[in-house]
Design a protein around this motif. Structure first.
Motif, PDB file in Angstrom:
ATOM      1  N   PRO A   1       0.844  -1.200   0.000  1.00  0.00           N
ATOM      2  CA  PRO A   1       0.000   0.000   0.000  1.00  0.00           C
ATOM      3  C   PRO A   1       0.878   1.248   0.000  1.00  0.00           C
ATOM      4  CG  PRO A   1      -0.754  -1.583   1.644  1.00  0.00           C
ATOM      5  CD  PRO A   1       0.558  -2.097   1.129  1.00  0.00           C
ATOM      6  N   ALA A   2       0.399   2.306  -0.610  1.00  0.00           N
ATOM      7  CA  ALA A   2       1.203   3.531  -0.756  1.00  0.00           C
ATOM      8  C   ALA A   2       1.676   4.067   0.581  1.00  0.00           C
ATOM      9  CB  ALA A   2       0.383   4.590  -1.489  1.00  0.00           C
ATOM     10  N   ALA A   3       0.832   3.993   1.608  1.00  0.00           N
ATOM     11  CA  ALA A   3       1.227   4.518   2.917  1.00  0.00           C
ATOM     12  C   ALA A   3       2.391   3.733   3.506  1.00  0.00           C
ATOM     13  CB  ALA A   3       0.039   4.486   3.873  1.00  0.00           C
ATOM     14  N   GLU A   4       2.441   2.435   3.259  1.00  0.00           N
ATOM     15  CA  GLU A   4       3.552   1.630   3.749  1.00  0.00           C
ATOM     16  C   GLU A   4       4.804   1.850   2.904  1.00  0.00           C
ATOM     17  OE1 GLU A   4       1.800  -2.196   6.111  1.00  0.00           O
ATOM     18  OE2 GLU A   4       2.248  -2.464   3.982  1.00  0.00           O
ATOM     19  N   ALA A   5       4.631   1.922   1.597  1.00  0.00           N
ATOM     20  CA  ALA A   5       5.785   2.138   0.715  1.00  0.00           C
ATOM     21  C   ALA A   5       6.495   3.437   1.071  1.00  0.00           C
ATOM     22  CB  ALA A   5       5.336   2.153  -0.742  1.00  0.00           C
ATOM     23  N   ALA A   6       5.755   4.443   1.521  1.00  0.00           N
ATOM     24  CA  ALA A   6       6.339   5.747   1.830  1.00  0.00           C
ATOM     25  C   ALA A   6       7.228   5.714   3.064  1.00  0.00           C
ATOM     26  CB  ALA A   6       5.230   6.778   2.040  1.00  0.00           C
ATOM     27  N   MET A   7       7.128   4.650   3.886  1.00  0.00           N
ATOM     28  CA  MET A   7       7.934   4.573   5.100  1.00  0.00           C
ATOM     29  C   MET A   7       9.166   3.687   4.936  1.00  0.00           C
ATOM     30  SD  MET A   7       5.332   2.208   7.387  1.00  0.00           S
ATOM     31  CE  MET A   7       6.348   2.207   8.844  1.00  0.00           C
ATOM     32  N   VAL A   8       9.417   3.189   3.734  1.00  0.00           N
ATOM     33  CA  VAL A   8      10.512   2.245   3.491  1.00  0.00           C
ATOM     34  C   VAL A   8      11.753   2.973   2.987  1.00  0.00           C
ATOM     35  CG1 VAL A   8      11.240   0.327   2.006  1.00  0.00           C
ATOM     36  CG2 VAL A   8       8.974   0.295   3.053  1.00  0.00           C
ATOM     37  N   VAL A   9      12.924   2.562   3.490  1.00  0.00           N
ATOM     38  CA  VAL A   9      14.177   3.022   2.895  1.00  0.00           C
ATOM     39  C   VAL A   9      14.866   1.905   2.096  1.00  0.00           C
ATOM     40  CG1 VAL A   9      14.542   4.808   4.623  1.00  0.00           C
ATOM     41  CG2 VAL A   9      15.579   2.568   4.978  1.00  0.00           C
TER      42      VAL A   9
ATOM     43  N   ALA B   1      23.084   7.252   8.793  1.00  0.00           N
ATOM     44  CA  ALA B   1      21.710   7.494   9.235  1.00  0.00           C
ATOM     45  C   ALA B   1      20.852   7.660   7.988  1.00  0.00           C
ATOM     46  CB  ALA B   1      21.638   8.746  10.108  1.00  0.00           C
ATOM     47  N   ALA B   2      19.594   7.270   8.070  1.00  0.00           N
ATOM     48  CA  ALA B   2      18.728   7.348   6.894  1.00  0.00           C
ATOM     49  C   ALA B   2      17.291   7.536   7.311  1.00  0.00           C
ATOM     50  CB  ALA B   2      18.853   6.068   6.054  1.00  0.00           C
ATOM     51  N   VAL B   3      16.562   8.350   6.499  1.00  0.00           N
ATOM     52  CA  VAL B   3      15.121   8.519   6.694  1.00  0.00           C
ATOM     53  C   VAL B   3      14.425   8.447   5.350  1.00  0.00           C
ATOM     54  CG1 VAL B   3      15.321   9.908   8.810  1.00  0.00           C
ATOM     55  CG2 VAL B   3      15.264  11.028   6.566  1.00  0.00           C
ATOM     56  N   PRO B   4      13.197   7.912   5.315  1.00  0.00           N
ATOM     57  CA  PRO B   4      12.424   7.950   4.071  1.00  0.00           C
ATOM     58  C   PRO B   4      11.838   9.346   3.883  1.00  0.00           C
ATOM     59  CG  PRO B   4      11.115   6.928   5.794  1.00  0.00           C
ATOM     60  CD  PRO B   4      12.472   7.219   6.397  1.00  0.00           C
ATOM     61  N   VAL B   5      11.801   9.808   2.628  1.00  0.00           N
ATOM     62  CA  VAL B   5      11.255  11.127   2.331  1.00  0.00           C
ATOM     63  C   VAL B   5      10.381  11.045   1.077  1.00  0.00           C
ATOM     64  CG1 VAL B   5      13.061  12.502   3.421  1.00  0.00           C
ATOM     65  CG2 VAL B   5      13.362  11.708   1.048  1.00  0.00           C
ATOM     66  N   GLY B   6       9.453  11.993   0.981  1.00  0.00           N
ATOM     67  CA  GLY B   6       8.651  12.132  -0.228  1.00  0.00           C
ATOM     68  C   GLY B   6       9.186  13.273  -1.082  1.00  0.00           C
ATOM     69  N   PHE B   7       8.908  13.198  -2.366  1.00  0.00           N
ATOM     70  CA  PHE B   7       9.363  14.248  -3.291  1.00  0.00           C
ATOM     71  C   PHE B   7       8.170  15.136  -3.636  1.00  0.00           C
ATOM     72  CE2 PHE B   7      12.561  10.894  -4.933  1.00  0.00           C
ATOM     73  CZ  PHE B   7      13.356  11.103  -3.813  1.00  0.00           C
ATOM     74  N   ALA B   8       8.179  16.337  -3.085  1.00  0.00           N
ATOM     75  CA  ALA B   8       7.069  17.258  -3.306  1.00  0.00           C
ATOM     76  C   ALA B   8       7.303  18.061  -4.578  1.00  0.00           C
ATOM     77  CB  ALA B   8       6.927  18.188  -2.113  1.00  0.00           C
ATOM     78  N   ALA B   9       6.211  18.454  -5.223  1.00  0.00           N
ATOM     79  CA  ALA B   9       6.319  19.287  -6.429  1.00  0.00           C
ATOM     80  C   ALA B   9       6.901  20.637  -6.065  1.00  0.00           C
ATOM     81  CB  ALA B   9       4.942  19.445  -7.063  1.00  0.00           C
ATOM     82  N   GLN B  10       7.787  21.136  -6.904  1.00  0.00           N
ATOM     83  CA  GLN B  10       8.389  22.442  -6.669  1.00  0.00           C
ATOM     84  C   GLN B  10       7.349  23.550  -6.837  1.00  0.00           C
ATOM     85  OE1 GLN B  10      11.908  21.011  -5.598  1.00  0.00           O
ATOM     86  NE2 GLN B  10      11.800  23.204  -5.956  1.00  0.00           N
TER      87      GLN B  10
ATOM     88  N   SER C   1       7.511  13.963  -7.688  1.00  0.00           N
ATOM     89  CA  SER C   1       6.575  12.969  -7.157  1.00  0.00           C
ATOM     90  C   SER C   1       7.368  11.732  -6.769  1.00  0.00           C
ATOM     91  CB  SER C   1       5.513  12.600  -8.203  1.00  0.00           C
ATOM     92  OG  SER C   1       6.117  11.999  -9.340  1.00  0.00           O
ATOM     93  N   GLY C   2       6.696  10.823  -6.093  1.00  0.00           N
ATOM     94  CA  GLY C   2       7.369   9.608  -5.643  1.00  0.00           C
ATOM     95  C   GLY C   2       8.088   9.844  -4.331  1.00  0.00           C
ATOM     96  N   GLY C   3       9.070   9.044  -4.078  1.00  0.00           N
ATOM     97  CA  GLY C   3       9.792   9.169  -2.824  1.00  0.00           C
ATOM     98  C   GLY C   3      11.100   8.423  -2.849  1.00  0.00           C
TER      99      GLY C   3
END
Length: 266
Positions: free
Chosen positions: A81-89, A256-265, A235-237
């Motif tokens: 699911p998209a919400a889970e994919a967004a938390m993965v590194v 160290a690592a964190v998952p991030v989303g790519f917001a539109a400029q 878009s994406g992450g």
């Protein structure tokens, strides 16, 4: 007392005929024996089929392959699911690479994403029934990189972040949307204060952007802040990865690592 009379001519003919029949039967038996295969008759006697125990092996048939190991790439993997994919590194949630064990997900993160060359792994430390963490070091007494692990709804294990004893990222936080340039702040302790930064998309072979921030170089963690330019797809992450390299040979020392989303400029 009279002796037995000599056999008549008719009797002699009968005896001769019987001898001929017996000789023919014997010759037939010898012929049967000679017709057996070179490896001898079957277990049940001459002319019988060899038993299953001595038969030649059948041609190999198609049989299912053994179950793939945790770190193998299966032919298909269920999408998250998209919400889970967004938390993965790690691994890329859009790929087919999956891990059935948390230890293998941690090793995948450390070696494939962070770039450790010969890491030393600790034991998996269970949190709740679906999460935990595992410590990684470049050498046995090196800085600690703690990989955060979680089993998601597809039943597989993923790295959802990593913390370092030498790098503490305050901003951005896990799951934050970022634009270019991305502003970073936190505290660190590194050789000459240098912490390297990489922005990666999930599944991207090349980094979207790289740079450095400068924190503490002494015995204590010191503050850092800075910004990194990167190519934003809008878009994406992906992953924001910070790491320190060894002063001795340039290998990865801690990360160290964190998952991030790519917001539109804007």
């Amino acid at each position: 007392m009279s002796q037995n009379p000599a056999p008549s001519g008719r009797g002699r003919k009968i005896v001769v005929a019987l001898l001929v029949v017996a000789l023919a039967a014997a010759l037939a038996w010898v012929a049967i024996l000679l017709m057996q295969p070179a490896d001898g008759p079957g277990e049940d006697g001459p002319g019988t089929t060899a038993s299953l125990g001595t038969s030649a092996p059948a041609s190999p048939s198609a049989t299912p392959s053994p179950t793939s190991s945790a770190s193998d790439v299966p032919s298909a993997a269920p999408s998250l699911p998209a919400a889970e994919a967004a938390m993965v590194v790690w691994p890329d949630p859009g790929s087919t690479l999956r891990y059935a064990a948390p230890e293998e997900a941690a090793a995948g993160f450390a070696e494939e994403l962070a770039g450790f060359t010969d890491p030393v792994y600790g034991d998996f430390m269970q949190g709740d029934s679906r999460s935990g963490e595992l410590e990684v070091r470049a050498i046995s007494d090196g800085a600690v990189t703690t990989v955060l692990l979680r089993q998601l709804t597809d039943g597989n294990w993923y790295a959802i972040g990593a913390m370092s004893s030498e790098i503490v990222l305050d901003s951005p936080r896990a799951g934050d949307p970022i634009t270019s340039p991305v502003a970073l702040s936190g505290t660190s302790r590194a050789f000459e204060g240098t912490v390297e930064v990489v922005v990666r998309s999930h599944g991207g072979a090349e980094a979207l952007g790289t740079g450095i921030v400068t924190g503490g170089a002494g015995p204590d963690l010191g503050p850092f802040s800075g910004s990194i330019q990167w190519d934003n797809p809008g878009s994406g992450g992906g992953v924001l990865l910070l790491f320190e390299t060894s002063a001795k040979d340039g290998s990865i020392w801690t990360a160290a690592a964190v998952p991030v989303g790519f917001a539109a400029q804007q």
